[in-house]
Design an enzyme around this catalytic site. Structure first.
Site, mmCIF file in Angstrom:
data_model
loop_
_atom_site.group_PDB
_atom_site.id
_atom_site.type_symbol
_atom_site.label_atom_id
_atom_site.label_comp_id
_atom_site.label_asym_id
_atom_site.label_seq_id
_atom_site.Cartn_x
_atom_site.Cartn_y
_atom_site.Cartn_z
ATOM 1 N N HIS A 1 14.230 30.936 -18.033
ATOM 2 C CA HIS A 1 15.594 30.647 -17.552
ATOM 3 C C HIS A 1 16.177 31.961 -17.024
ATOM 4 C CE1 HIS A 1 19.228 28.462 -17.026
ATOM 5 N NE2 HIS A 1 19.631 28.315 -18.268
ATOM 6 N N SER B 1 21.053 26.316 -20.297
ATOM 7 C CA SER B 1 22.277 26.936 -20.823
ATOM 8 C C SER B 1 23.427 25.932 -20.886
ATOM 9 C CB SER B 1 22.675 28.178 -20.022
ATOM 10 O OG SER B 1 22.587 27.957 -18.640
ATOM 11 N N HIS C 1 10.649 25.790 -9.682
ATOM 12 C CA HIS C 1 11.884 25.272 -10.278
ATOM 13 C C HIS C 1 11.621 23.905 -10.879
ATOM 14 C CE1 HIS C 1 16.165 24.231 -10.707
ATOM 15 N NE2 HIS C 1 16.356 25.533 -10.670
ATOM 16 N N ASP D 1 16.557 33.724 -8.974
ATOM 17 C CA ASP D 1 16.158 34.961 -9.654
ATOM 18 C C ASP D 1 15.167 35.811 -8.855
ATOM 19 O OD1 ASP D 1 17.655 34.417 -12.029
ATOM 20 O OD2 ASP D 1 16.181 32.873 -12.513
ATOM 21 N N ARG E 1 20.797 29.538 -3.089
ATOM 22 C CA ARG E 1 21.382 30.733 -3.717
ATOM 23 C C ARG E 1 20.516 31.950 -3.406
ATOM 24 N NH1 ARG E 1 21.499 28.802 -9.749
ATOM 25 N NH2 ARG E 1 19.379 28.310 -9.102
HETATM 26 N N1 HAX Z 1 4.045 30.884 -11.097
HETATM 27 C C1 HAX Z 1 2.926 30.382 -11.649
HETATM 28 N N2 HAX Z 1 2.807 29.152 -12.158
HETATM 29 C C2 HAX Z 1 3.890 28.370 -12.057
HETATM 30 C C3 HAX Z 1 5.077 28.799 -11.467
HETATM 31 C C4 HAX Z 1 5.154 30.124 -10.984
HETATM 32 N N3 HAX Z 1 6.245 30.638 -10.450
HETATM 33 N N4 HAX Z 1 5.978 27.796 -11.520
HETATM 34 C C5 HAX Z 1 5.366 26.780 -12.149
HETATM 35 N N5 HAX Z 1 4.113 27.126 -12.476
HETATM 36 C C6 HAX Z 1 3.137 26.366 -13.246
HETATM 37 C C7 HAX Z 1 3.743 26.043 -14.609
HETATM 38 O O1 HAX Z 1 3.603 27.135 -15.506
HETATM 39 C C8 HAX Z 1 2.966 24.822 -15.011
HETATM 40 O O2 HAX Z 1 1.702 25.255 -15.494
HETATM 41 P P1 HAX Z 1 1.031 24.549 -16.786
HETATM 42 O O3 HAX Z 1 0.765 23.146 -16.345
HETATM 43 O O4 HAX Z 1 -0.192 25.364 -17.024
HETATM 44 O O5 HAX Z 1 2.027 24.636 -17.890
HETATM 45 C C9 HAX Z 1 2.752 24.122 -13.684
HETATM 46 O O6 HAX Z 1 2.923 25.109 -12.658
HETATM 47 C C10 HAX Z 1 3.730 22.989 -13.431
HETATM 48 O O7 HAX Z 1 5.041 23.494 -13.573
HETATM 49 P P2 HAX Z 1 6.264 22.852 -12.773
HETATM 50 O O8 HAX Z 1 6.373 21.420 -13.205
HETATM 51 O O9 HAX Z 1 6.154 23.139 -11.339
HETATM 52 O O10 HAX Z 1 7.471 23.705 -13.292
HETATM 53 P P3 HAX Z 1 8.344 23.472 -14.599
HETATM 54 O O11 HAX Z 1 9.388 22.471 -14.279
HETATM 55 O O12 HAX Z 1 7.484 23.217 -15.785
HETATM 56 O O13 HAX Z 1 8.986 24.904 -14.806
HETATM 57 C C11 HAX Z 1 9.966 26.916 -14.068
HETATM 58 C C12 HAX Z 1 9.954 25.393 -13.930
HETATM 59 C C13 HAX Z 1 11.159 27.468 -13.333
HETATM 60 C C14 HAX Z 1 10.121 27.250 -15.546
HETATM 61 C C15 HAX Z 1 8.634 27.472 -13.501
HETATM 62 O O14 HAX Z 1 8.573 27.203 -12.120
HETATM 63 C C16 HAX Z 1 8.478 28.946 -13.766
HETATM 64 O O15 HAX Z 1 7.992 29.320 -14.839
HETATM 65 N N6 HAX Z 1 8.896 29.832 -12.776
HETATM 66 C C17 HAX Z 1 8.876 31.243 -12.978
HETATM 67 C C18 HAX Z 1 10.016 31.673 -13.889
HETATM 68 C C19 HAX Z 1 11.337 31.522 -13.173
HETATM 69 O O16 HAX Z 1 11.496 31.908 -12.043
HETATM 70 N N7 HAX Z 1 12.326 30.978 -13.902
HETATM 71 C C20 HAX Z 1 13.692 30.850 -13.381
HETATM 72 C C21 HAX Z 1 14.020 29.464 -12.850
HETATM 73 C C22 HAX Z 1 15.415 29.365 -12.326
HETATM 74 C C23 HAX Z 1 16.375 29.368 -13.468
HETATM 75 O O17 HAX Z 1 16.567 28.452 -14.230
HETATM 76 N N8 HAX Z 1 16.989 30.475 -13.672
HETATM 77 O O18 HAX Z 1 17.751 30.588 -14.744
#
Ligand code: HAX
Length: 445
Positions: free
Chosen positions: A271, A241, A317, A372, A326
């Site tokens: 996000h 964002s 994350h 979240d 947080r």
């Molecule tokens: N559950 C299952 N799998 C997960 C995971 C979770 N909570 N978090 C990461 N992974 C997976 C990813 O999908 C990725 O899989 P692929 O290789 O198959 O694509 C792998 O683990 C490596 O990911 P990462 O490097 O650890 O995480 P990223 O930096 O790519 O993504 C995210 C970070 C926050 C998007 C990710 O942890 C996620 O999808 N979490 C769940 C959604 C979430 O809570 N989002 C909010 C984050 C906070 C925020 O910004 N809020 O606005």
């Protein structure tokens, strides 16, 4: 206004610092990029300047150098309350100085003079189809206000580059002042009787949101609003964002264009929408088991979610490698106000179970909860049950950090953002060239 005066003093000093950094270290290398970075969302590279906050992977967000727990201690609060004024947070994010109570109240008062939303914006929101997502409404409402941009007006009338930040600050104050009322209007139009409630001049920016959605009597909800908006204010400049807003603003599109774009990024499930998804996931667990599951049942359910190829919302994350402070701050709030609720107990249980499962699963780089994992639960238990609205609440808080970043981007006159892209063929070619070079160096040795 003291905040503006402080910025007037600090900005020339900061501009000189930037000049000196470029003079002394302009050609020094501080980051290396590998092929992997190109395919992983350029994580982990120091690529952006953002002075407003910094995310330490283990300690979490630092707002102008202050941790979450420090912020909750040191920022001024209403008498007898535990959560700080958003006005104080804004003062800190903008200036880097800890505000006095008077500084915080001055920002709060300034907001009150700018808070009214034009009728045409309300009419536009009311005309939108009933099934429009509230984030779409928020993004549209912000964009609709663009007609009043002081930056745009100044630019068209020869505003000098050195003064861009002042017009950006004006737009920022006008937009942030209106944000709680915009959010409340969206809530009332979408979920209540479509009638708008006027702000209460005796309440602060955060508490007024509660008042304008019909929860003015609820002191506990007002505390939650202050906590929620403050915690969501910023998260480094690289998060989608804030970064989106800075990217758009680097073209000299004004605050309204930039913030509307930022809200479109925040609306995504990876996000800001994770708070909604997390609550849906938690309620699904309670529904499936009819009550709180046992830890063993919960563990199986988490595995089931993962084995279906789904993510566990609220966990993991892109930068953090520890429990998000947080999350911890909100957990404390929940323990004080809703410790006996089943949903809150489930949040605690998920915190005990999920990190072990995600670690065993072995994919996520961080198995820990982020902001979240609990924010939706606090809203739900406090009576705000329309969970597709939760990302709007995130957006209200985030507007503080976004606009502070925009003011500082113009203050240090960051240029148009325009990274070079290369094609897949070029990457393959570079790999082949580097492999030959490496083999040559090895054979020479
Ligand atoms: N559950 C299952 N799998 C997960 C995971 C979770 N909570 N978090 C990461 N992974 C997976 C990813 O999908 C990725 O899989 P692929 O290789 O198959 O694509 C792998 O683990 C490596 O990911 P990462 O490097 O650890 O995480 P990223 O930096 O790519 O993504 C995210 C970070 C926050 C998007 C990710 O942890 C996620 O999808 N979490 C769940 C959604 C979430 O809570 N989002 C909010 C984050 C906070 C925020 O910004 N809020 O606005």
């Amino acid at each position: 206004m003291k905040m503006q005066k402080a910025l007037k003093e600090k900005i020339p000093v900061c501009r000189d610092r930037v000049k000196q950094m470029l003079r002394e270290g302009g050609s020094l290398k501080i980051s290396d990029i590998s092929v992997r970075h190109l395919f992983s969302g350029i994580r982990g590279l120091d690529l952006l300047i953002g002075n407003v906050s910094y995310v330490d992977p283990y300690e979490g967000i630092h707002f102008r150098g202050h941790s979450v727990s420090d912020i909750l201690q040191i920022l001024p609060k209403p008498k007898g309350c535990k959560s700080p004024y958003a006005g104080g947070m804004y003062y800190l994010l903008m200036t880097g100085d800890i505000p006095t109570l008077q500084d915080a109240l001055e920002v709060e008062d300034e907001w009150k003079t700018r808070a009214e939303i034009p009728t045409y914006v309300v009419n536009m929101l009311q005309a939108m189809p009933k099934n429009t997502h509230p984030m779409t409404m928020l993004s549209q409402a912000i964009l609709a206000l663009q007609a009043d941009s002081k930056f745009d007006e100044g630019y068209n009338n020869g505003l000098q580059k050195l003064d861009y930040w002042q017009a950006t600050l004006e737009d920022s104050l006008n937009l942030t002042a209106k944000t709680p009322a915009l959010a409340a209007a969206i809530y009332n139009i979408k979920y209540r009787d479509r009638k708008l409630v006027s702000a209460d001049p005796n309440l602060d920016w955060s508490a007024n949101f509660g008042h304008m959605i019909g929860k003015g009597w609820d002191q506990h909800y007002q505390e939650l609003c202050r906590l929620f908006f403050g915690l969501h204010a910023d998260q480094g400049t690289g998060n989608v964002s804030v970064h989106t807003a800075c990217l758009v603003n680097s073209t000299l599109s004004d605050v309204y264009y930039s913030c509307s774009a930022a809200m479109n990024g925040l609306a995504g499930p990876l996000h800001g929408r994770a708070n909604q998804d997390c609550l849906i996931w938690l309620l699904g667990i309670l529904k499936k088991f009819g009550s709180l599951p046992t830890k063993e049942q919960l563990k199986d359910y988490v595995w089931e979610t993962l084995n279906r190829g789904k993510i566990i919302p609220g966990y993991g994350h892109a930068v953090l490698r520890n429990t998000d402070p947080r999350f911890t701050a909100q957990l404390k709030f929940g323990k004080a106000y809703m410790a006996d609720s089943k949903l809150f107990k489930l949040v605690e249980m998920v915190y005990e179970v999920v990190p072990h499962v995600l670690t065993k699963h072995g994919k996520a780089k961080s198995p820990w909860p982020n902001v979240d994992a609990i924010s939706g639960t606090l809203q739900y238990q406090s009576g705000l049950k329309e969970f597709d609205f939760y990302t709007v609440l995130f957006g209200v808080g985030r507007m503080l950090g976004i606009t502070a970043n925009l003011v500082w981007s113009r203050a240090i006159m960051l240029p148009l953002e325009r990274p070079q892209s290369i094609t897949l063929d070029m990457v393959e070619q570079k790999i082949a060239e580097l492999k030959v070079k490496k083999a040559f160096v090895v054979s020479e040795a």
